[in-house]
Scaffold this active site. Sequence first.
Site, PDB file in Angstrom:
ATOM      1  N   ASP A  36       0.789  -1.116   0.144  1.00  0.00           N
ATOM      2  CA  ASP A  36       0.033  -0.049  -0.077  1.00  0.00           C
ATOM      3  C   ASP A  36       0.914   1.301  -0.072  1.00  0.00           C
ATOM      4  O   ASP A  36       2.089   1.058   0.540  1.00  0.00           O
ATOM      5  CB  ASP A  36      -0.904  -0.099   1.350  1.00  0.00           C
ATOM      6  CG  ASP A  36      -2.177   0.648   1.186  1.00  0.00           C
ATOM      7  OD1 ASP A  36      -1.967   2.139   0.891  1.00  0.00           O
ATOM      8  OD2 ASP A  36      -3.242   0.376   1.187  1.00  0.00           O
ATOM      9  N   TYR A 156     -15.151   5.606 -12.819  1.00  0.00           N
ATOM     10  CA  TYR A 156     -15.068   4.629 -11.673  1.00  0.00           C
ATOM     11  C   TYR A 156     -15.780   3.304 -12.660  1.00  0.00           C
ATOM     12  O   TYR A 156     -15.461   2.381 -12.330  1.00  0.00           O
ATOM     13  CB  TYR A 156     -16.073   4.950 -10.620  1.00  0.00           C
ATOM     14  CG  TYR A 156     -15.675   3.938  -9.382  1.00  0.00           C
ATOM     15  CD1 TYR A 156     -14.503   3.881  -8.786  1.00  0.00           C
ATOM     16  CD2 TYR A 156     -16.682   3.060  -9.042  1.00  0.00           C
ATOM     17  CE1 TYR A 156     -14.354   2.868  -7.801  1.00  0.00           C
ATOM     18  CE2 TYR A 156     -16.452   2.319  -8.130  1.00  0.00           C
ATOM     19  CZ  TYR A 156     -15.320   2.074  -7.332  1.00  0.00           C
ATOM     20  OH  TYR A 156     -15.162   1.117  -6.294  1.00  0.00           O
ATOM     21  N   LYS A 160     -13.817   0.045 -13.352  1.00  0.00           N
ATOM     22  CA  LYS A 160     -14.198  -1.447 -12.602  1.00  0.00           C
ATOM     23  C   LYS A 160     -14.804  -2.353 -14.047  1.00  0.00           C
ATOM     24  O   LYS A 160     -14.708  -3.460 -13.824  1.00  0.00           O
ATOM     25  CB  LYS A 160     -15.350  -1.032 -11.644  1.00  0.00           C
ATOM     26  CG  LYS A 160     -14.673  -0.077 -10.478  1.00  0.00           C
ATOM     27  CD  LYS A 160     -13.502  -0.968  -9.774  1.00  0.00           C
ATOM     28  CE  LYS A 160     -13.110  -0.625  -8.540  1.00  0.00           C
ATOM     29  NZ  LYS A 160     -11.873  -1.342  -7.912  1.00  0.00           N
TER      30      LYS A 160
END
Length: 251
Positions: A36, A156, A160
């Site tokens: 991360d 988005y 996706k």
Amino acid sequence: MRLKDKVAIISGAASGMGAATARIFAREGAKVVIADMLEQEGRVVADSINATHPGAALFMALDVTNEAGWQKVVQETVRAFGRLDILVNNAGISGSATNNLLDVELWHRVMAVNSTGVFLGTAAAVPQMQKNGGGSIVNLSSISGVVGQAFVHMSYNASKGAVRTMTKSTAVQFGKDRIRCNSVHPGLMPPMRTSGATADPEVRAKMLKSVQLGRAGEVDEVANAILFLASDESSYVTGTELYVDGGYLAM
Ligand SMILES: NC(=O)c1ccc[n+]([C@@H]2O[C@H](COP(=O)([O-])OP(=O)(O)OC[C@H]3O[C@@H](n4cnc5c(N)ncnc54)[C@H](O)[C@@H]3O)[C@@H](O)[C@H]2O)c1
């Protein structure tokens, strides 16, 4: 234990569903790399896992848009744990960070993290999994990868949607190497760190009307779906998509 001796990299595991997945994977016997950008939070997750499962977790700093960073994380995972069995491409940013639905800069940023980041993770992991004789890749898509939504920037949905079909490409291209790849599609969950409108209680109440189970999901409910797809219990499942959305997409 459902992941005994497996080695997993989970991107975006400093927070939310990635952190929940790391905890569940360690409980099930896996070694987990928490990859991360958020160093402090990532180290806290790794330390808390190691407190109950000594040596099970390692934090590695990673920006998923950085190709060299991915190569390094895969190399260091193999150096630390000897192999790589599972990749969870979970890191992502929200499409509701702005109210300007036609923001061009946000388009580029969301596509870079949510789509290109998944491709780069796959590109780094596949050669190592080929050496291992197989593996399982789980990609985090969303209900937004299947339908459009009023309050969410279309980057988005597009990013996706790309994850959803990239998953099938990976399954088709690397099935011969015994690498499986599936997508998980969460619905109304606790807001992402980067959520704007979709963290707004009024917007969430509107979205909730489409959830057949009548409540938001919990991070462990998604992590359990990821666990199934990562484990050998799903050994004949590849190229498919698992909705964890309380029935949002059923109607
Ligand atoms: N929360 C939801 O409502 C929801 C619904 C459907 C799908 N999802 C998807 O599930 C995944 C996890 O979401 P969450 O709710 O846990 O979000 P979150 O914001 O809590 O966690 C996302 C993590 O990704 C990390 N990240 C972001 N950009 C990164 C980068 N460039 N490189 C490395 N790490 C990066 C963040 O630091 C954070 O730790 C995301 O892919 C998200 O799009 C979330």
